[in-house]
Design a protein around this motif. Sequence first.
Motif, PDB file in Angstrom:
ATOM      1  N   THR A 295       0.836  -1.193   0.000  1.00 50.92           N
ATOM      2  CA  THR A 295       0.000   0.000   0.000  1.00 50.92           C
ATOM      3  C   THR A 295       0.868   1.239   0.000  1.00 50.92           C
ATOM      4  OG1 THR A 295      -1.682  -1.168   1.269  1.00 50.92           O
ATOM      5  CG2 THR A 295      -1.819   1.237   1.223  1.00 50.92           C
ATOM      6  N   VAL A 296       0.557   2.185  -0.869  1.00 45.11           N
ATOM      7  CA  VAL A 296       1.319   3.428  -0.924  1.00 45.11           C
ATOM      8  C   VAL A 296       1.075   4.206   0.361  1.00 45.11           C
ATOM      9  CG1 VAL A 296       1.638   5.588  -2.155  1.00 45.11           C
ATOM     10  CG2 VAL A 296       1.153   3.493  -3.418  1.00 45.11           C
ATOM     11  N   VAL A 297       2.144   4.611   1.006  1.00 41.35           N
ATOM     12  CA  VAL A 297       2.029   5.364   2.255  1.00 41.35           C
ATOM     13  C   VAL A 297       2.813   6.670   2.115  1.00 41.35           C
ATOM     14  CG1 VAL A 297       1.734   3.329   3.688  1.00 41.35           C
ATOM     15  CG2 VAL A 297       4.027   4.188   3.255  1.00 41.35           C
ATOM     16  N   PRO A 298       2.427   7.699   2.852  1.00 38.63           N
ATOM     17  CA  PRO A 298       3.144   8.969   2.759  1.00 38.63           C
ATOM     18  C   PRO A 298       4.548   8.875   3.332  1.00 38.63           C
ATOM     19  CG  PRO A 298       1.494   9.040   4.494  1.00 38.63           C
ATOM     20  CD  PRO A 298       1.279   7.753   3.764  1.00 38.63           C
ATOM     21  N   VAL A 299       5.460   9.618   2.741  1.00 41.71           N
ATOM     22  CA  VAL A 299       6.828   9.730   3.249  1.00 41.71           C
ATOM     23  C   VAL A 299       7.048  11.193   3.603  1.00 41.71           C
ATOM     24  CG1 VAL A 299       9.266   9.412   2.773  1.00 41.71           C
ATOM     25  CG2 VAL A 299       7.598   7.808   1.816  1.00 41.71           C
ATOM     26  N   VAL A 300       7.163  11.474   4.886  1.00 33.30           N
ATOM     27  CA  VAL A 300       7.288  12.838   5.372  1.00 33.30           C
ATOM     28  C   VAL A 300       8.758  13.223   5.438  1.00 33.30           C
ATOM     29  CG1 VAL A 300       6.860  14.377   7.318  1.00 33.30           C
ATOM     30  CG2 VAL A 300       5.156  12.652   6.678  1.00 33.30           C
ATOM     31  N   GLY A 301       9.094  14.343   4.844  1.00 31.90           N
ATOM     32  CA  GLY A 301      10.470  14.831   4.893  1.00 31.90           C
ATOM     33  C   GLY A 301      11.175  14.793   3.558  1.00 31.90           C
ATOM     34  N   GLU A 302      10.654  14.014   2.609  1.00 24.71           N
ATOM     35  CA  GLU A 302      11.233  14.014   1.270  1.00 24.71           C
ATOM     36  C   GLU A 302      10.895  15.335   0.575  1.00 24.71           C
ATOM     37  OE1 GLU A 302      13.211  11.921   0.137  1.00 24.71           O
ATOM     38  OE2 GLU A 302      12.783   9.869   0.765  1.00 24.71           O
ATOM     39  N   ALA A 303      11.675  15.689  -0.418  1.00 18.60           N
ATOM     40  CA  ALA A 303      11.393  16.898  -1.184  1.00 18.60           C
ATOM     41  C   ALA A 303      10.032  16.771  -1.857  1.00 18.60           C
ATOM     42  CB  ALA A 303      12.481  17.125  -2.222  1.00 18.60           C
ATOM     43  N   SER A 472      -1.066  17.746   3.948  1.00 12.81           N
ATOM     44  CA  SER A 472       0.150  18.334   3.388  1.00 12.81           C
ATOM     45  C   SER A 472       1.386  17.742   4.063  1.00 12.81           C
ATOM     46  CB  SER A 472       0.143  19.847   3.584  1.00 12.81           C
ATOM     47  OG  SER A 472       1.420  20.397   3.384  1.00 12.81           O
ATOM     48  N   ARG A 473       2.326  17.281   3.250  1.00 15.92           N
ATOM     49  CA  ARG A 473       3.553  16.723   3.824  1.00 15.92           C
ATOM     50  C   ARG A 473       4.427  17.813   4.439  1.00 15.92           C
ATOM     51  NH1 ARG A 473       6.624  13.419  -0.294  1.00 15.92           N
ATOM     52  NH2 ARG A 473       5.370  14.427  -1.891  1.00 15.92           N
ATOM     53  N   ARG A 474       4.224  19.055   4.024  1.00 21.40           N
ATOM     54  CA  ARG A 474       4.956  20.145   4.659  1.00 21.40           C
ATOM     55  C   ARG A 474       4.472  20.349   6.096  1.00 21.40           C
ATOM     56  NH1 ARG A 474       4.150  22.255  -0.683  1.00 21.40           N
ATOM     57  NH2 ARG A 474       6.126  22.443  -1.801  1.00 21.40           N
ATOM     58  N   LEU A 475       3.152  20.254   6.300  1.00 18.07           N
ATOM     59  CA  LEU A 475       2.627  20.351   7.660  1.00 18.07           C
ATOM     60  C   LEU A 475       3.006  19.118   8.479  1.00 18.07           C
ATOM     61  CD1 LEU A 475      -0.946  21.829   7.079  1.00 18.07           C
ATOM     62  CD2 LEU A 475       1.077  23.002   7.963  1.00 18.07           C
ATOM     63  N   MET A 476       2.984  17.960   7.832  1.00 20.96           N
ATOM     64  CA  MET A 476       3.349  16.739   8.543  1.00 20.96           C
ATOM     65  C   MET A 476       4.826  16.738   8.913  1.00 20.96           C
ATOM     66  SD  MET A 476       0.527  15.246   8.909  1.00 20.96           S
ATOM     67  CE  MET A 476       1.126  13.715   9.586  1.00 20.96           C
ATOM     68  N   ASP A 477       5.627  17.486   8.163  1.00 23.53           N
ATOM     69  CA  ASP A 477       7.037  17.631   8.510  1.00 23.53           C
ATOM     70  C   ASP A 477       7.178  18.416   9.813  1.00 23.53           C
ATOM     71  OD1 ASP A 477       9.666  17.059   8.069  1.00 23.53           O
ATOM     72  OD2 ASP A 477      10.021  18.697   6.672  1.00 23.53           O
ATOM     73  N   ILE A 478       6.304  19.391  10.022  1.00 20.94           N
ATOM     74  CA  ILE A 478       6.298  20.112  11.294  1.00 20.94           C
ATOM     75  C   ILE A 478       5.886  19.178  12.424  1.00 20.94           C
ATOM     76  CG2 ILE A 478       5.179  21.979  12.588  1.00 20.94           C
ATOM     77  CD1 ILE A 478       4.988  23.553  10.017  1.00 20.94           C
ATOM     78  N   VAL A 479       4.897  18.328  12.167  1.00 17.89           N
ATOM     79  CA  VAL A 479       4.479  17.328  13.162  1.00 17.89           C
ATOM     80  C   VAL A 479       5.662  16.436  13.533  1.00 17.89           C
ATOM     81  CG1 VAL A 479       2.979  15.331  13.563  1.00 17.89           C
ATOM     82  CG2 VAL A 479       2.090  17.345  12.369  1.00 17.89           C
ATOM     83  N   SER A 480       6.384  15.987  12.518  1.00 18.88           N
ATOM     84  CA  SER A 480       7.548  15.139  12.767  1.00 18.88           C
ATOM     85  C   SER A 480       8.599  15.874  13.583  1.00 18.88           C
ATOM     86  CB  SER A 480       8.131  14.672  11.431  1.00 18.88           C
ATOM     87  OG  SER A 480       9.273  13.865  11.630  1.00 18.88           O
ATOM     88  N   GLY A 481       8.786  17.180  13.293  1.00 19.63           N
ATOM     89  CA  GLY A 481       9.760  17.955  14.040  1.00 19.63           C
ATOM     90  C   GLY A 481       9.394  18.099  15.505  1.00 19.63           C
ATOM     91  N   VAL A 482       8.115  18.356  15.782  1.00 18.01           N
ATOM     92  CA  VAL A 482       7.655  18.481  17.169  1.00 18.01           C
ATOM     93  C   VAL A 482       7.861  17.163  17.921  1.00 18.01           C
ATOM     94  CG1 VAL A 482       5.642  18.858  18.639  1.00 18.01           C
ATOM     95  CG2 VAL A 482       5.986  20.290  16.613  1.00 18.01           C
ATOM     96  N   ALA A 483       7.448  16.064  17.308  1.00 19.08           N
ATOM     97  CA  ALA A 483       7.586  14.762  17.967  1.00 19.08           C
ATOM     98  C   ALA A 483       9.049  14.375  18.145  1.00 19.08           C
ATOM     99  CB  ALA A 483       6.845  13.699  17.162  1.00 19.08           C
ATOM    100  N   SER A 484       9.885  14.711  17.160  1.00 20.60           N
ATOM    101  CA  SER A 484      11.303  14.358  17.258  1.00 20.60           C
ATOM    102  C   SER A 484      11.987  15.095  18.397  1.00 20.60           C
ATOM    103  CB  SER A 484      12.018  14.662  15.938  1.00 20.60           C
ATOM    104  OG  SER A 484      11.589  13.797  14.919  1.00 20.60           O
TER     105      SER A 484
END
Length: 625
Positions: A295-303, A472-484
């Motif tokens: 199943t295609v899944v999102p990849v957060v952080g890629e260009a 949006s993967r740009r917003l999800m990148d912020i989510v990843s940053g907060v959790a990291s």
Amino acid sequence: MRLSRSNSRADLKTLIHPSSSSARLPPPLPDLEVVGSDLVAMQGRALLWRTASFRPENLGQSALQLIANLCFALFVLGVLAFTIIAATYQPEDPLLHPSNKLTSFLTSTSNATFRSDDSTTHTGDDFLFANSTAELASVITLFDINTTTTTSTGDSSNSVNTEGATDDEAGASVTPAVCADGPVDCKDAEIFHTMMRAAIEMFADIHFYRFGKPARGADDGKSCDMAWRFRPKNAKRAGFYKDYRRFEIARSSNCTLFVASIGDYHSGVNARKKRKSAEGGEFKAKDAADSLSGTVVPVVGEAVNDALPVVESESKFISGRYLIYTGGGDRCKSMNHYLWSFLCALGEAQYLNRTLIMDLNICLNSMYSLSNQDEEGKDFRFYFDFEHLRDSTSVLDQRQFWDDWNKWQKNDKLTLYLVEDFRITPMKLASVKETLIMRKFGTVEPDNYWYRVCEGETESVIQRPWNLIWKSRRLMDIVSGVASRMSWDYDAVHIVRGEKAKNTGLWPNLASDTSPLALLSTLRDKIEDGRHLYIATNESETSFFDPLKDKYTTHFLDDFKDLWDESSEWYAETKKLNGAPIEFDGYMRVEVDTEVFLRGKKQIETFNDLTSDCKDGVNTCRTAS
């Protein structure tokens, strides 16, 4: 007894009409010998002949009445059978189905009419499920790295050297062949493996799936940047994340190289470039895959490449078939309303096998804007993953389409089919041959809402393709940053206050149940002391929760403002996309806040865990079925 032939006619007349000798008689009978049984049969036929229901002119009416009674009986039996089936039928749980069943899970099966909801919109990426068996098979472990190091050196005694290293350096060091105080060669395989070991040991709460080849860090030659793809351990949501950090490489007194420190989230900017090939540039675990269970899944952080699609040529354009929705009252409504209508249009386009012409400009409802006014000019790509949508189905930007249409419409005699009534179903449009079908909506609400097209009989035919809409993967990148920054090891609590806490008529206990003292009492048995606690709340003054700092390390969304301020990647990318800076608006805040909350190891909800009040007010609590 026999009648003589001479008296037969007179006796027969007397038997049939004994009281009236002058009454009209049937035609004279021929002379024949009549016995008693014959006489009785003839008399019976005469009586039946005079019965109204058996008259020839009434036979058709009687037959119709009999058929009607039979049909009504069958109808009653059918209704009874349907009622029994409906009362006893238990549908299967859609969560147990693969991702291609998302639509039936997310859409109504009884009424397609939109119901307002102020919560964050659920999108397709919320309902992707990972296969834990396949996931574990692709995780990179220290054993994999040690095995690879041994194979590359040919001697396990030289793979890792811990002599002369401190406790922090043990297991993450390497002795180069030549001891020199020069720049670090980040491309060296041993340094590569040293950095991987250091990352795995430092970030114990995530699983690593892929490491990118290190790149040179700072100009002083003492650091290396490296990227990796990962997922949190025990992740409840499918998807990969990408991080790239700067590793400071130091040298001990006996010339042993080790990782002295690892920078913050996305600090290794030189390792950010998108991967082009897996050969020679990456370390991959065995059987590692870019997707889970196929199943295609999102990849957060890629260009992110969300450029607008362009029709290659005139011949391509005129051979296409298109669908467009114009007008209507859906503009400036809530984001849930917008998607409910937009996905109806997208579902019809897929049903008709046509390209959907979409307007990427969104009007942001006042409930999300910082000005408390409806705001035009927002871009679809600020909130949703247009790259995934564009690559998954056929869509075109409205401005680009009209430019091409005006350029080629007259010369190629392109035709348009106008539909001004939402009650004209997609099924009736399946045979339309015109190049463009335009659904034009009026001004009378609610008949001018796009989603009305998908109501009624259409509901069972058109399936909204929710799986095509990701956040949006740009917003999800912020989510990843907060959790990291909390090392993916935190608990989360959602605290609803604001206007609801002030309305004691509908929520009599909410204000007191979400006070700091009440929260400390409630969370005592739910969250351990000293834990990182992320508080997702609509309370404007976060200092209200200061008493919780005595027991927990509290975090709020505004604590991470640098992830979207003027120096952030998000700010630079959205400014480039928009042509001018954009603000981090209310819907973006709610989306990020909610996603960070959902990634907490423990999740405490207001109306499920903190208060006995009902989410929608007094006497609206759902009873357990």
